[in-house]
Scaffold this active site. Sequence first.
Site, PDB file in Angstrom:
ATOM      1  N   LEU A   1       3.022  -4.606   3.962  1.00 25.96           N
ATOM      2  CA  LEU A   1       4.117  -3.654   3.876  1.00 25.96           C
ATOM      3  C   LEU A   1       4.151  -3.208   5.444  1.00 25.96           C
ATOM      4  O   LEU A   1       4.911  -2.358   5.690  1.00 25.96           O
ATOM      5  CB  LEU A   1       3.521  -2.495   2.999  1.00 25.96           C
ATOM      6  CG  LEU A   1       3.842  -2.771   1.640  1.00 25.96           C
ATOM      7  CD1 LEU A   1       3.128  -1.875   0.679  1.00 25.96           C
ATOM      8  CD2 LEU A   1       5.536  -2.411   1.390  1.00 25.96           C
TER       9      LEU A   1
ATOM     10  N   PHE B   1      -5.343  -4.306   1.329  1.00 22.84           N
ATOM     11  CA  PHE B   1      -4.583  -5.529   1.576  1.00 22.84           C
ATOM     12  C   PHE B   1      -2.995  -5.429   1.663  1.00 22.84           C
ATOM     13  O   PHE B   1      -2.475  -6.067   2.373  1.00 22.84           O
ATOM     14  CB  PHE B   1      -4.989  -6.563   0.501  1.00 22.84           C
ATOM     15  CG  PHE B   1      -4.149  -6.742  -0.583  1.00 22.84           C
ATOM     16  CD1 PHE B   1      -4.330  -6.176  -1.542  1.00 22.84           C
ATOM     17  CD2 PHE B   1      -2.923  -7.929  -0.151  1.00 22.84           C
ATOM     18  CE1 PHE B   1      -3.508  -6.779  -2.914  1.00 22.84           C
ATOM     19  CE2 PHE B   1      -2.272  -7.841  -1.344  1.00 22.84           C
ATOM     20  CZ  PHE B   1      -2.389  -7.522  -2.584  1.00 22.84           C
ATOM     21  N   LYS B   2      -2.589  -4.323   1.015  1.00 23.37           N
ATOM     22  CA  LYS B   2      -1.106  -4.248   0.862  1.00 23.37           C
ATOM     23  C   LYS B   2      -0.492  -4.031   2.367  1.00 23.37           C
ATOM     24  O   LYS B   2       0.540  -4.292   2.527  1.00 23.37           O
ATOM     25  CB  LYS B   2      -0.582  -3.261   0.066  1.00 23.37           C
ATOM     26  CG  LYS B   2      -1.107  -3.621  -1.514  1.00 23.37           C
ATOM     27  CD  LYS B   2      -0.494  -3.043  -2.705  1.00 23.37           C
ATOM     28  CE  LYS B   2      -0.762  -3.636  -3.908  1.00 23.37           C
ATOM     29  NZ  LYS B   2      -2.292  -3.654  -4.480  1.00 23.37           N
ATOM     30  N   ASP B   3      -1.286  -3.240   3.260  1.00 25.27           N
ATOM     31  CA  ASP B   3      -0.715  -3.165   4.566  1.00 25.27           C
ATOM     32  C   ASP B   3      -0.343  -4.442   5.176  1.00 25.27           C
ATOM     33  O   ASP B   3       0.716  -4.578   6.047  1.00 25.27           O
ATOM     34  CB  ASP B   3      -1.872  -2.586   5.615  1.00 25.27           C
ATOM     35  CG  ASP B   3      -2.212  -1.207   5.015  1.00 25.27           C
ATOM     36  OD1 ASP B   3      -1.339  -0.417   4.669  1.00 25.27           O
ATOM     37  OD2 ASP B   3      -3.319  -0.799   5.324  1.00 25.27           O
TER      38      ASP B   3
ATOM     39  N   THR C   1      -0.193   0.482  -3.394  1.00 27.49           N
ATOM     40  CA  THR C   1       1.147  -0.082  -2.746  1.00 27.49           C
ATOM     41  C   THR C   1       2.084   1.214  -2.217  1.00 27.49           C
ATOM     42  O   THR C   1       2.486   1.288  -1.081  1.00 27.49           O
ATOM     43  CB  THR C   1       2.118  -0.477  -4.027  1.00 27.49           C
ATOM     44  OG1 THR C   1       1.226  -1.633  -4.245  1.00 27.49           O
ATOM     45  CG2 THR C   1       3.316  -0.951  -3.382  1.00 27.49           C
TER      46      THR C   1
END
Length: 495
Positions: A116, A111-113, A146
Site C-alpha cells: 500500500l 505487511f500491507k504497507d 488494510t
Amino acid sequence: MNYISTRDKSVKVTAAMAISQGLSQEGGLFVPDTFKTLDTSDFKKLCELDYIGRANYILSTFLNDFTPEEVEYCVKGAYTGSFDNEQPAPISLIGKNANILELWHGPTCAFKDLALQVLPYLLTTSAKKVSGGKKIVILVATSGDTGKAALEGFCDVENTEIMVFYPSDGVSPMQKLQMDSQKGDNVHVCAIKGNFDDAQTGVKKIFTDNKVKEKLSDNNMQFSSANSINWGRLAPQIVYYISAYCDMLNRNEDYLKDGFNVVVPTGNFGNILAAYYAKKMGAPINKLICASNANNVLTDFINTGKYDRNRSFFTTISPSMDILISSNLERMLFELSGNDDKAVAKMQADLAKDGTFTVSEEIKAKMNELFFGGCCDDEATLTTINKYFSEYGYLADTHTAVALNVYEQYVNTTGDDRPTVIASTASPYKFANSVLSAVSDKKADSEFETVRLLSDVTSTEIPAPINALENATVRFKEICEKEDMLQAVYKALVI
Ligand SMILES: *Cc1c(COP(=O)(O)O)cnc(C)c1O
C-alpha cells in the site's frame, strides 16, 4: 502481456487499466495472461540488487504499459524512507530453517504497507494514462490492517479520496485508534455494525452498481480499489518472496538445494497467492502452507475440496484473518482450473447464492500438490507466542504465531523440515494485549501502558508509529448500519 478477467477471458486490458479499474465489469478479478519466468541469470542479477532494485525488476515485468521511468518513480517513492529498516523485508533466522520474513517495518507496522505504500503511485500513474484526470475514489473494506495502511498510503495524494469501512467490533483497539486518528484532507473512516464479510460485500456491491458509477462519473469521479483484489496490491507482494529467496541465496547457496517452503497466515488469500506467483515465476518453492485461525474455511477447503462459508464466524485474537470469504482464492481457482473462466464464474455464482462450491477431483489433486492447510485456535496461538519467546527469544504477533503453529503441524505430519520462509505479518505491538498475556501474568490498565509493559517484560523496542499514536486525536467516530454504506460514501464525497 495483457490482463484478463477470471470470469471472462475475452476481457483484455493493460496494466494501467487493470489497476485503475480494480475489478472487472462482470465482477471477475484481473490476472496477467502470461508470467515472465526468471532463469538463473535473472536471479543472479536480482541477488546483486537492493530491495528497490529487485522491486523495479519484478514489477517491470507486470507493468506492460508503464515506461521504465514510471516504474522507477513508483518504486523509489514507495520504498525510500518509509520503512524503519534499510531493508523493508528483513529475515530473522530462528534455529536452522525457520526464516521469519518480517513484513512489518513500514509506517503502520503490518505487511500491507509493502503493497500500500506503492499502490497510490501505481494508481495515480495508471489513472493519468487511462481515465483522463477523473478523481479516483478508493473504497476499502478492512478487517483492520488494510484500512490503516491504505489511509496512510493515500493520505493527501492529489486527485484521490479514500473511504474506509471496518467492522466496529472486529478490530483491535490499536487498529481502531490508528484508523480513527488518521490525518489528511481526503480521508474518511466509518465503522459498520457487522463483520468484515459484511463490509467487503457492501463495498463490492457499491462498486459494481451501475447507477452509483454513473453518479460518480457525473461528478468527474471514478471508483478504484485498494483491497487485495486490485492487481496493484498483489504484484508488490510477489517481490518480497523473490527478494527473500535472493537473501537466502546470498547467505548460502547450498542451503537451498532442495528449495524452500513458505508459510503464510492467511485471510483473504492475497499474501499466499503472491507466494504462489513467485513460485510460478521460478522461485524454487516446494510447499505453500496456508495457516488459518479458528475461521478455518480454507483449511477445510484444502483438505476436502469443498468451500463452505456456512459456518459460525469467530472473532479471534488474530482479527486480520477473521474472514470467511477469501476473495483472492478466485485467482487461484482460475490457475488451478487451467484458466477456465466459465468454471470460475460458476463457482463464484454458487458461492454468492449458496455460500458453498466444490471443486473437481482434478483441481483438488493439483491444489494438494501445491498447498498444505492447517489451523489453530486462540489458545494454541498464545501458547505458540510463549514458546517462541521462551525458547528462542523471538516475539511474534498473534497472526505470525498462527503461522508458526501450523508450520510445526506441517513438519510433524510430513517430516519435511527443509528451509522455510514464514511470513511475519504484523508487529507484536499492534496486538499488545494478547501478546503480553502470552508471555507474562502482568496486566496494565490502558492500551499504551500495555505497550510499555510489553516492552519492559520482553526487552523489545516499541515501534515509533505506535508510540506516536498515544497523543493522536480521534477524528472519526461514526458507526453506520451495513445497509447505509452507500449513503456514507455520498456524504463523504459531498455528491
Ligand atoms: C491482512 C493480514 C493477514 C492476511 O493476509 P491475506 O493476504 O488477506 O491473506 C494476515 N496477517 C495480518 C497481520 C494482516 O494484516
